[in-house]
Design a protein around this motif. Structure first.
Motif, mmCIF file in Angstrom:
data_model
loop_
_atom_site.group_PDB
_atom_site.id
_atom_site.type_symbol
_atom_site.label_atom_id
_atom_site.label_comp_id
_atom_site.label_asym_id
_atom_site.label_seq_id
_atom_site.Cartn_x
_atom_site.Cartn_y
_atom_site.Cartn_z
ATOM 1 N N LEU A 5 16.435 -27.744 -9.431
ATOM 2 C CA LEU A 5 16.824 -26.342 -9.487
ATOM 3 C C LEU A 5 15.644 -25.483 -9.908
ATOM 4 O O LEU A 5 14.970 -25.786 -10.886
ATOM 5 N N PHE A 6 15.398 -24.418 -9.158
ATOM 6 C CA PHE A 6 14.481 -23.390 -9.641
ATOM 7 C C PHE A 6 15.317 -22.161 -9.945
ATOM 8 O O PHE A 6 15.956 -21.595 -9.062
ATOM 9 N N ILE A 7 15.319 -21.756 -11.209
ATOM 10 C CA ILE A 7 16.097 -20.596 -11.648
ATOM 11 C C ILE A 7 15.147 -19.436 -11.920
ATOM 12 O O ILE A 7 14.377 -19.470 -12.883
ATOM 13 N N PRO A 8 15.166 -18.399 -11.100
ATOM 14 C CA PRO A 8 14.267 -17.255 -11.275
ATOM 15 C C PRO A 8 14.454 -16.568 -12.631
ATOM 16 O O PRO A 8 15.515 -16.651 -13.253
ATOM 17 N N CYS A 9 13.404 -15.853 -13.043
ATOM 18 C CA CYS A 9 13.381 -15.213 -14.369
ATOM 19 C C CYS A 9 14.612 -14.356 -14.646
ATOM 20 O O CYS A 9 15.261 -14.479 -15.681
ATOM 21 N N PHE A 10 14.930 -13.456 -13.704
ATOM 22 C CA PHE A 10 16.002 -12.494 -13.961
ATOM 23 C C PHE A 10 17.378 -13.152 -13.957
ATOM 24 O O PHE A 10 18.295 -12.681 -14.629
ATOM 25 N N ILE A 11 17.532 -14.245 -13.222
ATOM 26 C CA ILE A 11 18.812 -14.968 -13.257
ATOM 27 C C ILE A 11 18.937 -15.720 -14.576
ATOM 28 O O ILE A 11 20.009 -15.752 -15.195
ATOM 29 N N ASP A 12 17.842 -16.312 -15.030
ATOM 30 C CA ASP A 12 17.832 -17.003 -16.321
ATOM 31 C C ASP A 12 18.214 -16.050 -17.452
ATOM 32 O O ASP A 12 18.984 -16.400 -18.354
ATOM 33 N N GLN A 13 17.694 -14.828 -17.404
ATOM 34 C CA GLN A 13 17.896 -13.877 -18.491
ATOM 35 C C GLN A 13 19.179 -13.055 -18.367
ATOM 36 O O GLN A 13 19.795 -12.710 -19.378
ATOM 37 N N LEU A 14 19.574 -12.719 -17.142
ATOM 38 C CA LEU A 14 20.672 -11.774 -16.943
ATOM 39 C C LEU A 14 21.923 -12.362 -16.301
ATOM 40 O O LEU A 14 23.028 -11.894 -16.557
ATOM 41 N N TYR A 15 21.750 -13.379 -15.449
ATOM 42 C CA TYR A 15 22.900 -13.926 -14.720
ATOM 43 C C TYR A 15 22.937 -15.457 -14.797
ATOM 44 O O TYR A 15 22.995 -16.135 -13.766
ATOM 45 N N PRO A 16 22.912 -16.024 -15.997
ATOM 46 C CA PRO A 16 22.866 -17.492 -16.100
ATOM 47 C C PRO A 16 24.072 -18.184 -15.484
ATOM 48 O O PRO A 16 23.968 -19.327 -15.019
ATOM 49 N N GLN A 17 25.225 -17.492 -15.428
ATOM 50 C CA GLN A 17 26.415 -18.116 -14.871
ATOM 51 C C GLN A 17 26.222 -18.434 -13.391
ATOM 52 O O GLN A 17 26.783 -19.419 -12.882
ATOM 53 N N THR A 18 25.443 -17.628 -12.706
ATOM 54 C CA THR A 18 25.168 -17.899 -11.296
ATOM 55 C C THR A 18 24.410 -19.212 -11.142
ATOM 56 O O THR A 18 24.663 -19.987 -10.213
ATOM 57 N N ALA A 19 23.492 -19.482 -12.059
ATOM 58 C CA ALA A 19 22.752 -20.745 -12.024
ATOM 59 C C ALA A 19 23.697 -21.930 -12.226
ATOM 60 O O ALA A 19 23.608 -22.942 -11.517
ATOM 61 N N PHE A 20 24.611 -21.791 -13.177
ATOM 62 C CA PHE A 20 25.573 -22.871 -13.427
ATOM 63 C C PHE A 20 26.503 -23.054 -12.223
ATOM 64 O O PHE A 20 26.864 -24.180 -11.870
ATOM 65 N N ASN A 21 26.876 -21.957 -11.586
ATOM 66 C CA ASN A 21 27.744 -22.060 -10.416
ATOM 67 C C ASN A 21 27.029 -22.704 -9.238
ATOM 68 O O ASN A 21 27.630 -23.457 -8.463
ATOM 69 N N MET A 22 25.751 -22.414 -9.073
ATOM 70 C CA MET A 22 24.984 -23.071 -8.023
ATOM 71 C C MET A 22 24.938 -24.579 -8.264
ATOM 72 O O MET A 22 25.124 -25.375 -7.340
ATOM 73 N N MET A 23 24.715 -24.959 -9.501
ATOM 74 C CA MET A 23 24.699 -26.378 -9.846
ATOM 75 C C MET A 23 26.061 -27.016 -9.568
ATOM 76 O O MET A 23 26.143 -28.128 -9.032
ATOM 77 N N LYS A 24 27.120 -26.301 -9.903
ATOM 78 C CA LYS A 24 28.481 -26.783 -9.687
ATOM 79 C C LYS A 24 28.734 -27.059 -8.202
ATOM 80 O O LYS A 24 29.300 -28.098 -7.836
ATOM 81 N N VAL A 25 28.310 -26.146 -7.343
ATOM 82 C CA VAL A 25 28.506 -26.304 -5.895
ATOM 83 C C VAL A 25 27.664 -27.460 -5.355
ATOM 84 O O VAL A 25 28.135 -28.267 -4.546
ATOM 85 N N LEU A 26 26.428 -27.557 -5.796
ATOM 86 C CA LEU A 26 25.551 -28.640 -5.337
ATOM 87 C C LEU A 26 26.091 -29.999 -5.765
ATOM 88 O O LEU A 26 26.033 -30.968 -4.998
ATOM 89 N N GLN A 27 26.628 -30.069 -6.963
ATOM 90 C CA GLN A 27 27.215 -31.328 -7.425
ATOM 91 C C GLN A 27 28.457 -31.679 -6.620
ATOM 92 O O GLN A 27 28.690 -32.853 -6.301
ATOM 93 N N LYS A 28 29.237 -30.682 -6.257
ATOM 94 C CA LYS A 28 30.407 -30.934 -5.423
ATOM 95 C C LYS A 28 29.988 -31.454 -4.052
ATOM 96 O O LYS A 28 30.722 -32.231 -3.423
ATOM 97 N N ALA A 29 28.818 -31.035 -3.599
ATOM 98 C CA ALA A 29 28.295 -31.501 -2.318
ATOM 99 C C ALA A 29 27.716 -32.909 -2.400
ATOM 100 O O ALA A 29 27.282 -33.465 -1.390
ATOM 101 N N GLY A 30 27.693 -33.468 -3.615
ATOM 102 C CA GLY A 30 27.221 -34.836 -3.792
ATOM 103 C C GLY A 30 25.783 -34.964 -4.243
ATOM 104 O O GLY A 30 25.235 -36.072 -4.272
ATOM 105 N N CYS A 31 25.159 -33.873 -4.602
ATOM 106 C CA CYS A 31 23.760 -33.898 -5.033
ATOM 107 C C CYS A 31 23.640 -34.271 -6.510
ATOM 108 O O CYS A 31 24.496 -33.918 -7.318
#
Length: 239
Positions: A5-31
């Motif tokens: 995962l590469f989490i851009p600066c502004f997502i890390d600081q302002l929208y961390p839930q989006t990063a967790f949701n991306m991880m959630k979707v990727l894990q559901k895809a079997g990654c």
């Protein structure tokens, strides 16, 4: 498949839930999803401001942080586009040439990775709403992403996607453009939001939180009853 995962600066600081949701979707895809906590910026802000040597120093660290054979996936077409299109310019005729070439081939924006690499479009997401999709400049012009997000959204149960007028027009953010040319930037946001409102949409959805942050600021300032939502948050809804 292992994914970095590469989490851009502004997502890390302002929208961390989006990063967790991306991880959630990727894990559901079997990654198998991994996150290197030493990662920092991709170097784009300094590059765009004209500080190429400072940017190159940050980019060299990025090459080290994301070395190896794994795919690198980011919830940002802007950062992805910078890595693909400008790293080769920064490191032209350097010892990092092959590293940059390899990184370019295995770095993907989130939606294109799901559709073009994993070949998965339906994640069982549910969102009862009407929405319109905003093509970010970086997604459309630098990453050539157009159909992938729309194909993913077409499988979200309860979600109606209505295309807005002048959908490929810039929202006005453009990073430091919105600071240096604030009146023009606000005028472009006004046009984009007006076109979105004409569709009757409840949400504006995009691959890029940078655009959405800009539009959301305008929407809140004007007291408009519309929300913005990153595509990763949409795909993680309802399950």
């Amino acid at each position: 498949m292992k994914v970095q995962l590469f989490i851009p600066c502004f997502i890390d600081q302002l929208y961390p839930q989006t990063a967790f949701n991306m991880m959630k979707v990727l894990q559901k895809a079997g990654c198998t999803v991994e996150y290197n906590p030493d990662q920092t910026c991709c170097g784009q802000p300094a590059f765009n401001a004209g500080f190429w040597e400072d940017s190159k120093e940050v980019c060299t660290k990025f090459l080290k942080d994301f070395s190896g054979p794994d795919y690198v996936v980011a919830p940002s077409a802007s950062c992805t586009g910078f890595i693909r299109n400008y790293y080769p310019k920064l490191f032209d005729n350097s010892s990092h040439h092959n590293e940059v070439k390899d990184l370019k081939e295995r770095t993907f924006e989130f939606s294109e990775f799901l559709v073009n690499v994993l070949k998965i479009e339906n994640f069982g997401a549910k969102l009862n709403a009407r929405a319109t999709y905003h093509d970010s400049c970086a997604g459309l012009r630098e990453c050539k992403i157009k159909e992938e997000p729309r194909r993913l959204l077409s499988h979200v149960k309860g979600l109606e996607i209505v295309e807005m007028k002048d959908v490929e027009t810039c929202c006005g953010f453009g990073g430091t453009f919105s600071v240096k040319f604030e009146p023009i930037s606000i005028g472009m946001a006004d046009q984009k939001v007006s076109n979105a409102r004409e569709t009757g949409a409840d949400y504006i959805i995009s691959t890029d939180h940078s655009c959405l942050m800009h539009l959301d600021g305008y929407i809140r300032h004007k007291g408009i009853s519309m929300k913005t939502m990153h595509i990763a948050d949409v795909l993680a809804s309802g399950w």
